[in-house]
Motif scaffolding. Structure first.
Motif, mmCIF file in Angstrom:
data_model
loop_
_atom_site.group_PDB
_atom_site.id
_atom_site.type_symbol
_atom_site.label_atom_id
_atom_site.label_comp_id
_atom_site.label_asym_id
_atom_site.label_seq_id
_atom_site.Cartn_x
_atom_site.Cartn_y
_atom_site.Cartn_z
ATOM 1 N N GLU A 110 -4.045 2.950 -8.360
ATOM 2 C CA GLU A 110 -4.196 4.105 -7.478
ATOM 3 C C GLU A 110 -2.893 4.890 -7.467
ATOM 4 O O GLU A 110 -1.845 4.388 -7.048
ATOM 5 C CB GLU A 110 -4.556 3.675 -6.061
ATOM 6 C CG GLU A 110 -4.726 4.838 -5.102
ATOM 7 C CD GLU A 110 -5.063 4.398 -3.683
ATOM 8 O OE1 GLU A 110 -5.032 5.256 -2.777
ATOM 9 O OE2 GLU A 110 -5.339 3.197 -3.475
ATOM 10 N N ARG A 154 0.796 -1.219 0.000
ATOM 11 C CA ARG A 154 0.000 0.000 0.000
ATOM 12 C C ARG A 154 0.837 1.282 0.000
ATOM 13 O O ARG A 154 0.476 2.268 -0.644
ATOM 14 C CB ARG A 154 -0.934 -0.007 1.209
ATOM 15 C CG ARG A 154 -1.851 1.211 1.262
ATOM 16 C CD ARG A 154 -3.109 0.937 2.029
ATOM 17 N NE ARG A 154 -3.963 2.109 2.056
ATOM 18 C CZ ARG A 154 -4.720 2.527 1.062
ATOM 19 N NH1 ARG A 154 -4.702 1.856 -0.079
ATOM 20 N NH2 ARG A 154 -5.475 3.593 1.173
ATOM 21 N N GLU A 213 -8.044 -3.398 2.489
ATOM 22 C CA GLU A 213 -6.864 -2.819 1.847
ATOM 23 C C GLU A 213 -5.606 -3.610 2.127
ATOM 24 O O GLU A 213 -4.644 -3.553 1.367
ATOM 25 C CB GLU A 213 -6.690 -1.370 2.310
ATOM 26 C CG GLU A 213 -7.730 -0.424 1.705
ATOM 27 C CD GLU A 213 -7.697 0.958 2.322
ATOM 28 O OE1 GLU A 213 -7.065 1.118 3.391
ATOM 29 O OE2 GLU A 213 -8.315 1.879 1.753
ATOM 30 N N SER A 253 -4.744 -1.283 -6.281
ATOM 31 C CA SER A 253 -5.583 -1.272 -5.090
ATOM 32 C C SER A 253 -6.224 -2.639 -4.879
ATOM 33 O O SER A 253 -6.983 -3.118 -5.722
ATOM 34 C CB SER A 253 -6.666 -0.201 -5.212
ATOM 35 O OG SER A 253 -7.589 -0.295 -4.150
#
Length: 328
Positions: A186, A172, A327, A179
């Motif tokens: 992203e 991340r 996530e 994503s």
């Protein structure tokens, strides 16, 4: 008609007057109860971590747009969301990557753009890697840290929540990710900026790049070598051939990359100080000019903080937990 779609998450500080407080939660609560169906999933709050807690608990807040194929429609939605935030928020809305009087790598705000609908995901990723060091300059806006001019973006160079690209695209905390939650590409590198015209131009550039059938030589090692240098120095010579490639896709003035939002903010800060810079940003964010204005009293009240915690943070906790788990 293109299958490309974009969505945008904009993080900003609300300072009262020079730093965020938990009263920001109250303004989010007012938004939430104004339109629960939208703002339950299209807002978020961020907090400082570790040593940065000495500056306070609260960091920035986030508002996101809908999903659009047309950049003009996305910017119109963003303008509307800004107007709704401004209507409930008497504090200073400060769209910068990092506050000017602090050195706090966890206390940052970004502008994340999600892209989906491209026919060739690998080409899309490589082409974005090639152009991102240049595109970042369109909205780069974090020029000061610890009361000193840093360059173009302290956030891009030093922040914890972004970083050099890795082989694992799902990780991340890097500048460009796949994503896991949304399945989009992203782009996390961009700083928040007051200028909607620059955001529109950025989206138009992204659209042109992702629709191009050319394979550009996007190289992760080259990107990682450039990112800190560009964050310090801005439009370096090595970006000139990248600009020429971009100009073949879209007629973008080179001056947009030479003269950055960080330069404009750095000049106001150097001439008039931090609070003047924040009032100028607040003016511009609310639809006015990038010009300082007199500072009004901004009382911080514990009852409003408590109302924000009970009216925003607690009701959204189940969604926030679900989002974090998806996530990671």
């Amino acid at each position: 008609m293109t299958a490309l779609h974009f969505g945008l998450e904009e993080e900003v500080f609300i300072t009262e007057p020079d730093k965020p407080t938990l009263q920001s939660l109250y303004y989010l609560a007012r938004l939430l109860w104004h339109d629960p169906g939208y703002y339950y999933t299209h807002t978020a709050c961020n907090f400082n971590r570790g040593k940065d807690l000495r500056w306070g608990l609260m960091s920035g807040i986030e508002i996101s747009t809908g999903i659009f194929a047309d950049p003009t429609e996305l910017v119109a939605d963003l303008r509307h969301r800004r107007q709704e935030l401004a209507a409930v928020c008497p504090g200073l809305i400060v769209p910068v990557g990092h506050l000017f009087d602090q050195v706090t790598p966890t206390n940052i705000c970004g502008m994340h753009i999600h892209a989906s609908g491209f026919p060739d995901r690998e080409r899309a990723y490589r082409n974005l890697v090639y152009f991102l060091p240049l595109l970042a300059l369109l909205v780069i806006n974090s020029p000061v840290a610890g009361g000193r001019r840093y360059g173009q973006s302290y956030r891009w160079a030093e922040a914890f929540a972004i970083g050099p690209l890795r082989a694992d695209r799902l990780y991340r905390f890097q500048d460009l990710i796949e994503s896991k939650r949304l399945g989009t590409l992203e782009i996390r590198v961009f700083d928040p900026v007051w200028d909607l015209e620059r955001i529109h131009l950025l989206l138009a550039c992204l659209q042109a790049i992702l629709e191009a059938e050319t394979d550009y030589p996007g190289d992760v090692a080259t990107y990682n070598r450039l990112r800190r240098q560009v964050a310090r120095e801005g439009y370096i010579r090595e970006l000139q051939p990248v600009y020429r490639e971009l100009a073949r896709l879209l007629p973008v003035p080179e001056e947009c990359f030479r003269q950055t939002p960080a330069d404009a903010m750095g000049a106001i800060w150097a001439g008039e100080g931090t609070l003047a810079a924040y009032t100028a940003l607040d003016n511009a964010y609310r639809g006015g000019r990038l010009q300082p204005r007199p500072l009004q009293p901004m009382p911080v009240r514990w009852p409003l903080m408590l109302a924000g915690f009970c009216g925003y943070y607690i009701p959204r906790m189940p969604y926030s937990i679900k989002k974090v788990l998806s996530e990671w």
